[in-house]
Structure formats: structure tokens, C-alpha cells
Design a protein around this motif. Sequence first.
Motif, PDB file in Angstrom:
ATOM      1  N   ALA A  36       0.859  -1.183   0.000  1.00 52.62           N
ATOM      2  CA  ALA A  36       0.000   0.000   0.000  1.00 52.62           C
ATOM      3  C   ALA A  36       0.898   1.236   0.000  1.00 52.62           C
ATOM      4  O   ALA A  36       1.015   1.941   1.000  1.00 52.62           O
ATOM      5  CB  ALA A  36      -0.924   0.001   1.211  1.00 52.62           C
ATOM      6  N   PRO A  37       1.569   1.497  -1.124  1.00 55.94           N
ATOM      7  CA  PRO A  37       2.526   2.606  -1.164  1.00 55.94           C
ATOM      8  C   PRO A  37       1.906   3.966  -0.891  1.00 55.94           C
ATOM      9  O   PRO A  37       2.597   4.894  -0.474  1.00 55.94           O
ATOM     10  CB  PRO A  37       3.105   2.527  -2.586  1.00 55.94           C
ATOM     11  CG  PRO A  37       2.106   1.750  -3.371  1.00 55.94           C
ATOM     12  CD  PRO A  37       1.500   0.790  -2.409  1.00 55.94           C
ATOM     13  N   PHE A  38       0.598   4.084  -1.108  1.00 50.53           N
ATOM     14  CA  PHE A  38      -0.073   5.367  -0.896  1.00 50.53           C
ATOM     15  C   PHE A  38      -0.104   5.793   0.570  1.00 50.53           C
ATOM     16  O   PHE A  38      -0.310   6.963   0.878  1.00 50.53           O
ATOM     17  CB  PHE A  38      -1.508   5.318  -1.454  1.00 50.53           C
ATOM     18  CG  PHE A  38      -2.361   4.234  -0.844  1.00 50.53           C
ATOM     19  CD1 PHE A  38      -3.104   4.463   0.293  1.00 50.53           C
ATOM     20  CD2 PHE A  38      -2.422   2.969  -1.423  1.00 50.53           C
ATOM     21  CE1 PHE A  38      -3.897   3.474   0.853  1.00 50.53           C
ATOM     22  CE2 PHE A  38      -3.200   1.962  -0.874  1.00 50.53           C
ATOM     23  CZ  PHE A  38      -3.941   2.218   0.272  1.00 50.53           C
ATOM     24  N   VAL A  39       0.104   4.845   1.494  1.00 48.51           N
ATOM     25  CA  VAL A  39       0.010   5.162   2.916  1.00 48.51           C
ATOM     26  C   VAL A  39       1.372   5.249   3.606  1.00 48.51           C
ATOM     27  O   VAL A  39       1.475   5.704   4.738  1.00 48.51           O
ATOM     28  CB  VAL A  39      -0.887   4.119   3.630  1.00 48.51           C
ATOM     29  CG1 VAL A  39      -0.175   2.793   3.782  1.00 48.51           C
ATOM     30  CG2 VAL A  39      -1.344   4.614   4.998  1.00 48.51           C
ATOM     31  N   LYS A  40       2.433   4.873   2.930  1.00 49.65           N
ATOM     32  CA  LYS A  40       3.731   4.703   3.586  1.00 49.65           C
ATOM     33  C   LYS A  40       4.300   5.987   4.182  1.00 49.65           C
ATOM     34  O   LYS A  40       5.098   5.936   5.126  1.00 49.65           O
ATOM     35  CB  LYS A  40       4.740   4.097   2.616  1.00 49.65           C
ATOM     36  CG  LYS A  40       5.129   4.981   1.449  1.00 49.65           C
ATOM     37  CD  LYS A  40       6.073   4.262   0.505  1.00 49.65           C
ATOM     38  CE  LYS A  40       6.471   5.130  -0.684  1.00 49.65           C
ATOM     39  NZ  LYS A  40       7.294   6.272  -0.282  1.00 49.65           N
ATOM     40  N   ASP A  41       3.915   7.150   3.649  1.00 51.37           N
ATOM     41  CA  ASP A  41       4.429   8.421   4.170  1.00 51.37           C
ATOM     42  C   ASP A  41       3.397   9.181   5.003  1.00 51.37           C
ATOM     43  O   ASP A  41       3.568  10.363   5.289  1.00 51.37           O
ATOM     44  CB  ASP A  41       4.908   9.310   3.015  1.00 51.37           C
ATOM     45  CG  ASP A  41       6.079   8.699   2.257  1.00 51.37           C
ATOM     46  OD1 ASP A  41       6.951   8.100   2.912  1.00 51.37           O
ATOM     47  OD2 ASP A  41       6.118   8.816   1.025  1.00 51.37           O
ATOM     48  N   THR A  42       2.314   8.501   5.367  1.00 52.72           N
ATOM     49  CA  THR A  42       1.236   9.138   6.132  1.00 52.72           C
ATOM     50  C   THR A  42       1.331   8.710   7.591  1.00 52.72           C
ATOM     51  O   THR A  42       1.322   7.519   7.890  1.00 52.72           O
ATOM     52  CB  THR A  42      -0.137   8.746   5.555  1.00 52.72           C
ATOM     53  OG1 THR A  42      -0.202   9.156   4.186  1.00 52.72           O
ATOM     54  CG2 THR A  42      -1.259   9.409   6.331  1.00 52.72           C
ATOM     55  N   HIS A  43       1.416   9.677   8.498  1.00 52.60           N
ATOM     56  CA  HIS A  43       1.615   9.343   9.915  1.00 52.60           C
ATOM     57  C   HIS A  43       0.320   9.329  10.716  1.00 52.60           C
ATOM     58  O   HIS A  43       0.300   8.814  11.829  1.00 52.60           O
ATOM     59  CB  HIS A  43       2.605  10.317  10.553  1.00 52.60           C
ATOM     60  CG  HIS A  43       2.026  11.661  10.888  1.00 52.60           C
ATOM     61  ND1 HIS A  43       1.540  12.514   9.937  1.00 52.60           N
ATOM     62  CD2 HIS A  43       1.839  12.276  12.083  1.00 52.60           C
ATOM     63  CE1 HIS A  43       1.093  13.608  10.525  1.00 52.60           C
ATOM     64  NE2 HIS A  43       1.250  13.488  11.813  1.00 52.60           N
ATOM     65  N   ALA A  44      -0.786   9.882  10.159  1.00 53.67           N
ATOM     66  CA  ALA A  44      -2.057   9.935  10.884  1.00 53.67           C
ATOM     67  C   ALA A  44      -3.193   9.594   9.930  1.00 53.67           C
ATOM     68  O   ALA A  44      -3.334  10.223   8.871  1.00 53.67           O
ATOM     69  CB  ALA A  44      -2.265  11.326  11.492  1.00 53.67           C
ATOM     70  N   VAL A  45      -3.992   8.600  10.294  1.00 52.88           N
ATOM     71  CA  VAL A  45      -5.058   8.099   9.421  1.00 52.88           C
ATOM     72  C   VAL A  45      -6.407   8.238  10.128  1.00 52.88           C
ATOM     73  O   VAL A  45      -6.535   7.891  11.303  1.00 52.88           O
ATOM     74  CB  VAL A  45      -4.809   6.616   9.065  1.00 52.88           C
ATOM     75  CG1 VAL A  45      -5.974   6.047   8.257  1.00 52.88           C
ATOM     76  CG2 VAL A  45      -3.511   6.477   8.281  1.00 52.88           C
ATOM     77  N   PRO A  46      -7.439   8.766   9.439  1.00 50.75           N
ATOM     78  CA  PRO A  46      -8.765   8.878  10.043  1.00 50.75           C
ATOM     79  C   PRO A  46      -9.292   7.536  10.538  1.00 50.75           C
ATOM     80  O   PRO A  46      -9.012   6.480   9.959  1.00 50.75           O
ATOM     81  CB  PRO A  46      -9.627   9.428   8.896  1.00 50.75           C
ATOM     82  CG  PRO A  46      -8.661  10.158   8.021  1.00 50.75           C
ATOM     83  CD  PRO A  46      -7.394   9.356   8.085  1.00 50.75           C
ATOM     84  N   VAL A  81       6.419  10.000   8.545  1.00 52.08           N
ATOM     85  CA  VAL A  81       6.926   8.811   9.248  1.00 52.08           C
ATOM     86  C   VAL A  81       5.774   7.852   9.522  1.00 52.08           C
ATOM     87  O   VAL A  81       4.837   8.178  10.249  1.00 52.08           O
ATOM     88  CB  VAL A  81       7.611   9.184  10.574  1.00 52.08           C
ATOM     89  CG1 VAL A  81       8.056   7.921  11.313  1.00 52.08           C
ATOM     90  CG2 VAL A  81       8.804  10.095  10.325  1.00 52.08           C
ATOM     91  N   ASN A  82       5.823   6.668   8.923  1.00 55.40           N
ATOM     92  CA  ASN A  82       4.841   5.621   9.185  1.00 55.40           C
ATOM     93  C   ASN A  82       5.607   4.375   9.630  1.00 55.40           C
ATOM     94  O   ASN A  82       6.377   3.803   8.852  1.00 55.40           O
ATOM     95  CB  ASN A  82       4.011   5.321   7.933  1.00 55.40           C
ATOM     96  CG  ASN A  82       2.831   4.416   8.214  1.00 55.40           C
ATOM     97  OD1 ASN A  82       2.962   3.424   8.923  1.00 55.40           O
ATOM     98  ND2 ASN A  82       1.675   4.750   7.672  1.00 55.40           N
ATOM     99  N   LEU A  83       5.401   3.991  10.876  1.00 61.67           N
ATOM    100  CA  LEU A  83       6.153   2.883  11.457  1.00 61.67           C
ATOM    101  C   LEU A  83       5.502   1.527  11.208  1.00 61.67           C
ATOM    102  O   LEU A  83       6.081   0.498  11.561  1.00 61.67           O
ATOM    103  CB  LEU A  83       6.316   3.108  12.957  1.00 61.67           C
ATOM    104  CG  LEU A  83       7.093   4.375  13.339  1.00 61.67           C
ATOM    105  CD1 LEU A  83       6.938   4.673  14.819  1.00 61.67           C
ATOM    106  CD2 LEU A  83       8.558   4.241  12.971  1.00 61.67           C
TER     107      LEU A  83
END
Length: 258
Positions: A36-46, A81-83
Motif C-alpha cells: 500500500a505505497p499510498f500510505v507509507k508516508d502518512t503518519h495519521a489516518v482517520p 513517518v509511518n512505522l
Amino acid sequence: MASAPQTQSLPLFYKDLKPLSTQEHARFKLRAAEKAPFVKDTHAVPLTVEEFPMVQRRMPIVFSMGDEPVPLALMGLNEGVNLFFDDEGKLTEEGAYVPAYVRRYPFLLAKLRPEAEELSLCFDPTSDIVGEFDEGEALFDDDKPSEFTKQVLQFNENFEQAGQRTGQFMREIKELGLLMDGEVSIQPEGAPQPFIYRGFQMVDEKKLNELRGDQLRKIVQNGMLPLIYAHLMSLSLMRDLFGRQMRTGRMPQPQAQV
């Protein structure tokens, strides 16, 4: 043929939206994706309130700033940063919880026109997992939605309903005056200054404990109280995320914002 949905701005992750059409997409399939490359740089998700019990053991739950705050699952403490997903978009640990907001992509229910009352199933045409492929789940069967597409539609309808319940939860939280600006200060051993995280909201425990009896009864009866405590308990995971960021070398300067 349906026209493209009219939206002023697209939701997080979506670069474009197109209504799913039997005429235009009769041969389209959804192929399986391990990334899911679209989420790899997202640190906060609804997040929806139904997810609080599952998420509170894995990620901090906070609320966004602004007049219409939404719950957020923190997957990292700093922008970019997505851990929980690596640089390729793969989960970093087997069995990790993936928020429903991520799982519904590339599909979405949207109004085709601003004045429309009904929502239509749309998808992001820039996604590389929807198209005319040899393999994958067919979206249509003899010019009708396939069983798979019906399941996708059901998932998105459930998500919309959960979103409405989440909106009601947030309105009641605001009416009770329970939200306050959040701040977390973490002082690593040997660091000259603490790392301070702001830019989010959280429930004020002092105000929660001072609620009148009728207010407290209301949030107990409507199921809000366990959700509030799930949020509060999850905040202890801020330090866990901080430690993981330190171990991966993805730390900013000591002054930071969530």
C-alpha cells in the motif's frame, strides 16, 4: 453515462475519483496487492469509533485540530513517518491492524453532483490495482455488479454509516467541552532538550471527571464512555512510537508537531 463526482477537494490518498460504470469498466478487475505505497508516508489516518477498541492497544488515538475534529490513528509521530508500513508500502509486522480508511482504498462512496442525495461507488483511476488485467476479482459479471463488487459496496456503506456515528460522537464530545489542545513531552536519556509534540486534541480528563450526573449518565448509556477511555489509554503508546522512531533513526529536531 454518469458524470464524474463533483468534489472541491479529494480525501486523503485519493488523486482522482471516477464513478464505477458498467459501460466504461465492464472488463475491469481488482488485483490483489501486497503493498500500500499510498500510505507509507502518512503518519495519521482517520478512524471510526467502532475501531477504537482494536486500535487503542496498537496506536495512539488523537483528534485533529479545527472546528470539525476527527479521530486519528497515529502510525508515526512526525510528518512522513509511518512505522507500520515500510518504504515499499508493506506492513512491517504480520497481523498489524490496518484502519478501515486504508482498507477501502481505492474505492469510495461519493455524490456525483452536489445536489444529489444518493452516494455512488467510485474509485481512484490512478490506482495501479484497478484496470483491465488478466488476473484479479472481476468487478462486473454480464453487465451487472459482481458478487465481489457487491461486497465492496457493502463495506463502503458500512464505513459511511460508521462515519456518521463517529461524527455524532465528535459533536457530543465538543458539546460537553471535553476536548483540549494536546501536548506530549518526551525526554530521551542524554538528549539536551525534550521532544515536544503538539498539533492535536485530546480529552481533558479533569473535565471528564467533573461532568454532572446527567451528563455522565448520558455518555454511559450511549456507549461513549468506553470509547473515551480507549482514547485516553491509547495515549501511553506515544512513548512506544517515539522509541520505535528512535530505533529506526527517523527523529526530527526536539521541537515537533504531530
